[in-house]
Design an enzyme around this catalytic site. Structure first.
Site, PDB file in Angstrom:
ATOM      1  N   HIS A 186      -8.439  -0.581  -0.655  1.00 10.27           N
ATOM      2  CA  HIS A 186      -7.517  -1.707  -0.844  1.00 10.27           C
ATOM      3  C   HIS A 186      -8.365  -2.888  -1.264  1.00 10.27           C
ATOM      4  O   HIS A 186      -9.428  -3.102  -0.692  1.00 10.27           O
ATOM      5  CB  HIS A 186      -6.837  -2.141   0.454  1.00 10.27           C
ATOM      6  N   ASP A 190      -2.801  -7.595  -5.442  1.00 11.96           N
ATOM      7  CA  ASP A 190      -3.173  -6.371  -4.759  1.00 11.96           C
ATOM      8  C   ASP A 190      -3.655  -5.317  -5.746  1.00 11.96           C
ATOM      9  O   ASP A 190      -3.248  -5.319  -6.906  1.00 11.96           O
ATOM     10  CB  ASP A 190      -1.912  -5.844  -4.060  1.00 11.96           C
ATOM     11  N   CYS A 246       0.788  -1.236   0.000  1.00 13.06           N
ATOM     12  CA  CYS A 246       0.000   0.000   0.000  1.00 13.06           C
ATOM     13  C   CYS A 246       0.823   1.291   0.000  1.00 13.06           C
ATOM     14  O   CYS A 246       0.578   2.166  -0.843  1.00 13.06           O
ATOM     15  CB  CYS A 246      -0.981   0.020   1.165  1.00 13.06           C
ATOM     16  N   ARG A 286       5.910 -11.543   5.562  1.00 10.12           N
ATOM     17  CA  ARG A 286       5.362 -11.325   6.902  1.00 10.12           C
ATOM     18  C   ARG A 286       5.842 -12.435   7.808  1.00 10.12           C
ATOM     19  O   ARG A 286       5.903 -13.589   7.403  1.00 10.12           O
ATOM     20  CB  ARG A 286       3.834 -11.339   6.864  1.00 10.12           C
ATOM     21  N   LYS A 289     -15.450  -2.730   5.507  1.00 10.83           N
ATOM     22  CA  LYS A 289     -14.948  -3.619   4.457  1.00 10.83           C
ATOM     23  C   LYS A 289     -15.955  -4.689   4.086  1.00 10.83           C
ATOM     24  O   LYS A 289     -16.881  -4.988   4.840  1.00 10.83           O
ATOM     25  CB  LYS A 289     -13.654  -4.282   4.902  1.00 10.83           C
ATOM     26  N   GLN A 315       0.705 -11.033  -3.254  1.00 11.74           N
ATOM     27  CA  GLN A 315      -0.684 -10.605  -3.168  1.00 11.74           C
ATOM     28  C   GLN A 315      -1.159 -10.154  -4.531  1.00 11.74           C
ATOM     29  O   GLN A 315      -0.403  -9.510  -5.262  1.00 11.74           O
ATOM     30  CB  GLN A 315      -0.785  -9.399  -2.245  1.00 11.74           C
ATOM     31  N   HIS A 344      -5.122  -0.926  -5.527  1.00 13.88           N
ATOM     32  CA  HIS A 344      -5.659   0.207  -4.786  1.00 13.88           C
ATOM     33  C   HIS A 344      -6.433   1.098  -5.740  1.00 13.88           C
ATOM     34  O   HIS A 344      -5.975   1.363  -6.843  1.00 13.88           O
ATOM     35  CB  HIS A 344      -4.527   0.986  -4.108  1.00 13.88           C
TER      36      HIS A 344
END
Ligand SMILES: [Zn+2]
Ligand SMILES: [Zn+2]
Length: 643
Positions: free
Chosen positions: A512, A384, A335, A364, A466, A382, A386
């Site tokens: 996200h 991912d 992000c 992680r 979310k 990911q 945005h």
């Protein structure tokens, strides 16, 4: 004179206080026998609980979700009782309820064997047969500590010592066994009818590897033997589909001890599947109006101070590394990097919405005990993205994300979903007004999409509401994959802006979202969903061409080459082995289609085509074969040929 209101609205009044058990008996003898506990208002109580005033009461049986939980909990006690009877040297520690069952940790000087488990299970059955009544008693904390220390239960004593001194301790006893417990419990051991001990594993006192090692016995418990049997069947089915075993058998991926836990190595055949997933993902995103980004794997630690991750996400982050006197941080998320690209210049409302997607690899730190194949790893990619937009654009953007999500998951073969909408928790950033607006927009998008959802009031992150989406796999298991998360925090922390039509500076809304979650975990889910029998679209090898004798070797090779040139993943197996052997081997490798050529096929320029399930699909020319394979691939996961 208590008046008891039952769930159906009917009321019963009594001359004086009654216990839950008496109330159940008053309703009917069947219920009296089946009563496990009761819900009084929103509190769960034992059947021995006395109802002294007017109350709303629901009798709980094993059919009730709470009842099943109480049964599992009580079965953990039953397990501990049996272990203490058979192995008096063992000390009890804790025994919580988990999904589908329970476990109990014991301190014991040797590992429990499968024979021990059998003996324990048998003793548990005898204890239920004896139908022992279960009693609750209350003790002062210090009395409880010396009671447990007195009977040699050092761990229990230590647990109770940590409870504040002024707190009353409740114990539950059955026969010769007493345990610390908040309750509630079944009133008699005879109510525990359907259980099985499933496995034993090592554990540590308080979950810390520096402490004493304990023996953890796992078990499962159900309302009746039918439900237990169904569960054991599901377990067996899940084991058959275990992606770690299939991954090894089909040489898809590995985790290498020498490299460390939770780090995934994609082998050639797994990498082929990944490439199909990635290509498809990029295509779909481009089509849906996303731009693709590539960002680094590390960044100065300061960036993570600005984003706040070093405060609220520290435990999951690898430690920074020093270089040129500056600490760099391996990224746990993408992000902030997308935010930096946004902030690279002044943005105008005309540019919004902006949708930026990245297959971003993050690291992680997960506890080593939590690592599990591809499902729980330390390094993963990911899928991912945005979306930066204006407030009024939230609903439209979320709708777009939902469209893309359902289409893509459908292509991968998933059509059953569970949707959750999580709203504002007590502690939150952002004004009431923006929370209200955003939540309404999320709900509006779900409704327009015709998706039913479960409302998780107060379950949102502190920085925004979310939507979570779980997919249901071939054996009915649910997997959380897609998330659409609104964020009022990062734009604030990074002071992101755009110039509105009015000329004033405004903060954009940041969304996200991940659709598959991570490529690694999604791959694991795909392997288990398909049991390794991937549709032609994803299969690492879509077909193998096989010759019966050497005479067709050249022909078979040219067939494979022709199909390769058309973009299909087709191998030739020219080994001098019996055709039956070769077919068996490629069937075991779950190759969707086998193309067999003898003299007749060679002569006719055709192939005898069969599916991996052994179905004869007839003879096809090489051209027809190309058309056939193209059609199979185009169906993606939506229509796996019934095999
Ligand atoms: Zn208990
Ligand atoms: Zn993000």
């Amino acid at each position: 004179m208590p008046v008891i209101t039952l769930p159906d609205g009917s009321q019963r009044s009594f001359a004086g206080p009654v216990t839950v058990a008496e109330l159940a008996a008053d309703i009917g003898p069947g219920l009296a026998k089946a009563a496990v506990a009761a819900r009084v208002g929103d509190r769960l109580v034992d059947t021995s609980h006395r109802l002294e005033a007017d109350a709303e009461v629901a009798i709980i049986t094993s059919r009730d979700e709470d009842g099943l939980e109480i049964i599992r909990h009580s079965t953990a006690h039953l397990l501990a009782q049996a272990v203490k009877q058979l192995f008096p040297r063992a000390q009890v520690t804790i025994g919580p309820v988990i999904e589908d069952g329970f476990y109990y940790d014991f301190a014991f000087d040797r590992a429990f064997t499968p024979e021990d488990l059998e003996a324990i299970e048998k003793r548990m059955a005898e204890l239920t047969e004896a139908d022992l009544p279960v009693h609750r008693e209350v003790m002062n904390r210090d009395v409880a500590v010396s009671f447990f220390r007195g009977i040699g239960e050092e761990y229990k004593a230590r647990i109770i010592e940590e409870i504040p001194a002024d707190q009353e301790i409740s114990l539950y006893g059955q026969g010769d066994f007493k345990d610390l417990c908040r309750g509630p419990h079944v009133p008699r051991t005879g109510l525990l009818k359907a259980f099985k001990l499933t496995k034993v594993a090592g554990a540590y006192w308080r979950g810390d590897a520096r402490n004493e090692q304990l023996q953890r016995i796992y078990g499962t418990a159900w309302a009746d033997s039918k439900a237990l049997k169904a569960y054991l069947r599901r377990l067996e089915e899940a084991e058959k589909r275990d992606h770690r075993r299939i991954g090894r058998d089909l040489e898809l991926f590995s985790i290498q001890e020498d490299a460390g836990g939770g780090l995934v190595f994609w082998h050639p055949h797994g990498a082929r599947v990944r490439r199909v997933m990635e290509d498809y993902w990029r295509e779909q995103h481009t089509r849906a109006g996303y731009e693709l980004l590539f960002t680094p794997h590390i960044a100065l630690e300061d960036l993570w101070h600005t984003s706040g991750h070093t405060d609220f996400y520290r435990e999951s982050m690898y430690r920074p590394m020093e270089e040129d006197g500056q600490p760099y941080q391996l990224k746990p998320m993408n992000c902030p990097f997308h935010v930096l690209v946004y902030k690279d210049k002044l943005r105008s409302y005309r540019e919004l919405p902006m949708r930026w997607a990245e297959l971003g690899t993050v690291y992680r730190h997960e506890m080593s005990g939590a690592l599990h194949g591809l499902m729980r790893v330390r390094g993963f990619t990911q899928d991912d993205a945005h979306v930066f937009c204006q407030e009024e654009q939230i609903e439209e953007e979320v709708l777009g994300v939902l469209d893309l999500t359902l289409e893509m998951l459908g292509d991968f073969g998933f059509t059953q979903f569970e949707v959750n909408l999580s709203t504002r928790p007590e502690k939150a950033v952002g004004s009431d007004e923006i929370w209200e607006k955003a939540t309404t927009a999320l709900q509006g998008a779900l409704e327009r999409k015709g998706l039913e959802f479960i409302l998780d009031a107060g379950g949102g992150a502190f920085y925004g509401p979310k939507i979570d989406l779980k997919i249901e796999d071939a054996i009915g298991r649910k997997w959380q994959c897609s998330t659409i998360q609104l964020d009022f925090n990062l734009p604030e922390r990074f002071e992101m802006e755009y110039v509105a039509a009015s000329g004033e500076r405004r903060r954009p809304i940041m969304i996200h979202r991940a659709l598959l979650g991570s490529l690694e975990r999604f791959f694991g889910i795909l392997i288990e969903h398909y049991e390794g029998r991937f549709p032609a679209w994803l299969a690492p090898v879509q077909a193998v061409a096989l010759n019966i004798t050497d005479k067709q070797a050249e022909y078979v090779q040219s067939v494979a080459k022709t199909l390769n040139n058309q973009g299909f993943r087709v191998d030739a197996d020219l080994r001098n082995e019996k055709i039956g052997f070769k077919i068996r081997e490629h069937t075991m490798q779950k190759v969707p289609f086998l193309l067999v050529a003898g003299d007749r096929e060679k002569e006719a320029g055709s192939l005898a085509v069969r599916s991996r399930s052994g179905e004869d699909l007839g003879s096809m020319s090489i051209d027809d074969l190309g058309t056939f394979l193209a059609r199979q691939v185009a169906m993606r996961g939506r229509s796996v040929m019934e095999d």
